[in-house]
Design a protein around this motif. Structure first.
Motif, PDB file in Angstrom:
ATOM      1  N   GLU A  46       0.814  -1.216   0.000  1.00 51.48           N
ATOM      2  CA  GLU A  46       0.000   0.000   0.000  1.00 51.48           C
ATOM      3  C   GLU A  46       0.849   1.267   0.000  1.00 51.48           C
ATOM      4  OE1 GLU A  46       0.260  -1.369   4.370  1.00 51.48           O
ATOM      5  OE2 GLU A  46       0.060  -2.260   2.372  1.00 51.48           O
ATOM      6  N   GLU A  47       2.162   1.136   0.176  1.00 51.80           N
ATOM      7  CA  GLU A  47       3.036   2.297   0.176  1.00 51.80           C
ATOM      8  C   GLU A  47       3.848   2.416  -1.108  1.00 51.80           C
ATOM      9  OE1 GLU A  47       5.525   1.773   3.560  1.00 51.80           O
ATOM     10  OE2 GLU A  47       3.990   2.375   4.989  1.00 51.80           O
ATOM     11  N   ALA A  51       0.349   1.445  -5.540  1.00 47.74           N
ATOM     12  CA  ALA A  51      -0.688   2.248  -4.899  1.00 47.74           C
ATOM     13  C   ALA A  51      -0.822   3.605  -5.569  1.00 47.74           C
ATOM     14  CB  ALA A  51      -0.371   2.411  -3.414  1.00 47.74           C
ATOM     15  N   GLU A  52       0.310   4.187  -5.951  1.00 47.94           N
ATOM     16  CA  GLU A  52       0.262   5.492  -6.610  1.00 47.94           C
ATOM     17  C   GLU A  52      -0.431   5.385  -7.964  1.00 47.94           C
ATOM     18  OE1 GLU A  52       3.208   9.318  -7.266  1.00 47.94           O
ATOM     19  OE2 GLU A  52       4.056   7.375  -6.729  1.00 47.94           O
TER      20      GLU A  52
END
Length: 240
Positions: A46-47, A51-52
């Protein structure tokens, strides 16, 4: 929300729109943080860069009106429902994003990556309309298929060289053939936008005073694109 069309889609108000649908997502490679492109930098998914990128799929719903936001879903479904090999889809994605996010490097097929983009898009759409059901892709215009294939051939050799020997990112080997297959086996509209995105990504020269530039613009008008979808980002300077 309505589905996209192959031509005459009437994006009349969109003076400042420079891309739509899946190719708008691909164009975001230029704003992704360079450090975020390294998959090993982030211990939690998620980091990381995925995710982006998925955030861009959701952002498309906020950036565009209903018909153009729906174009993303249409584009994804055209590829997913096509008989295209996964490697063909991966190749055109690599070219559109300058090889900055390779699904292979994240343990995914290209189709799996497209499904994740679609899921992120749908989740955002259904925040506003819980009952939303995407329309099936619209029919492909065979005459436009021929026109896009001809356009690919006009710039075939410089595009091949640029995509196979990029200064950075994963090479998109076999791009010309991959684009032709997208046009003939999936969608002429999406194939043309992927061609445009690749030409812009690799800065292939298309001088503004030349015949090729005029043909690029004329074909975009046949598809009913907003004014800047073709023009913005083209390397239109004359090379002496």
């Amino acid at each position: 929300m309505t589905g996209g069309k192959e031509s005459g889609s009437g994006y009349l108000e969109d003076v400042y729109v420079t891309d739509i649908g899946l190719t708008w997502i691909a164009s975001r490679w230029m704003v992704v943080d360079m450090f975020d492109r390294e998959p090993d930098r982030h211990p939690r998914p998620e980091e990381g860069p995925l995710a982006e990128w998925l955030g861009f799929a959701a952002l498309a719903v906020d950036e565009f009106d209903r018909s153009k936001a729906a174009q993303l879903g249409q584009d994804v479904q055209r590829l997913l429902r096509s008989p295209l090999p996964d490697e063909t889809i991966r190749t055109v994605w690599l070219a559109a994003t300058h090889g900055t996010l390779d699904p292979d490097e994240h343990g995914m097929t290209a189709r799996t990556w497209l499904r994740r983009i679609e899921q992120a898009w749908l989740a955002r759409v259904r925040q506003d309309d819980p009952a939303f059901v995407p329309l099936p892709p619209q029919p492909v215009d065979k005459e436009l298929r021929r026109a896009v294939i001809q356009m690919i051939h006009t710039i075939e050799e410089p595009l091949r060289l640029a995509s196979e020997q990029p200064p950075c990112g994963v090479p998109a080997t076999g791009l010309v053939t991959a684009l032709e297959r997208v046009v003939t086996e999936a969608c002429a509209d999406l194939g043309y936008r992927l061609l445009l995105r690749a030409v812009k990504t690799y800065s292939v020269p298309v001088p503004a005073a030349g015949e090729t530039y005029g043909r690029f613009v004329a074909l975009g008008e046949r598809f009913g694109y907003p004014y800047w979808v073709v023009r913005e980002g083209l390397n239109d300077r004359r090379i002496d």
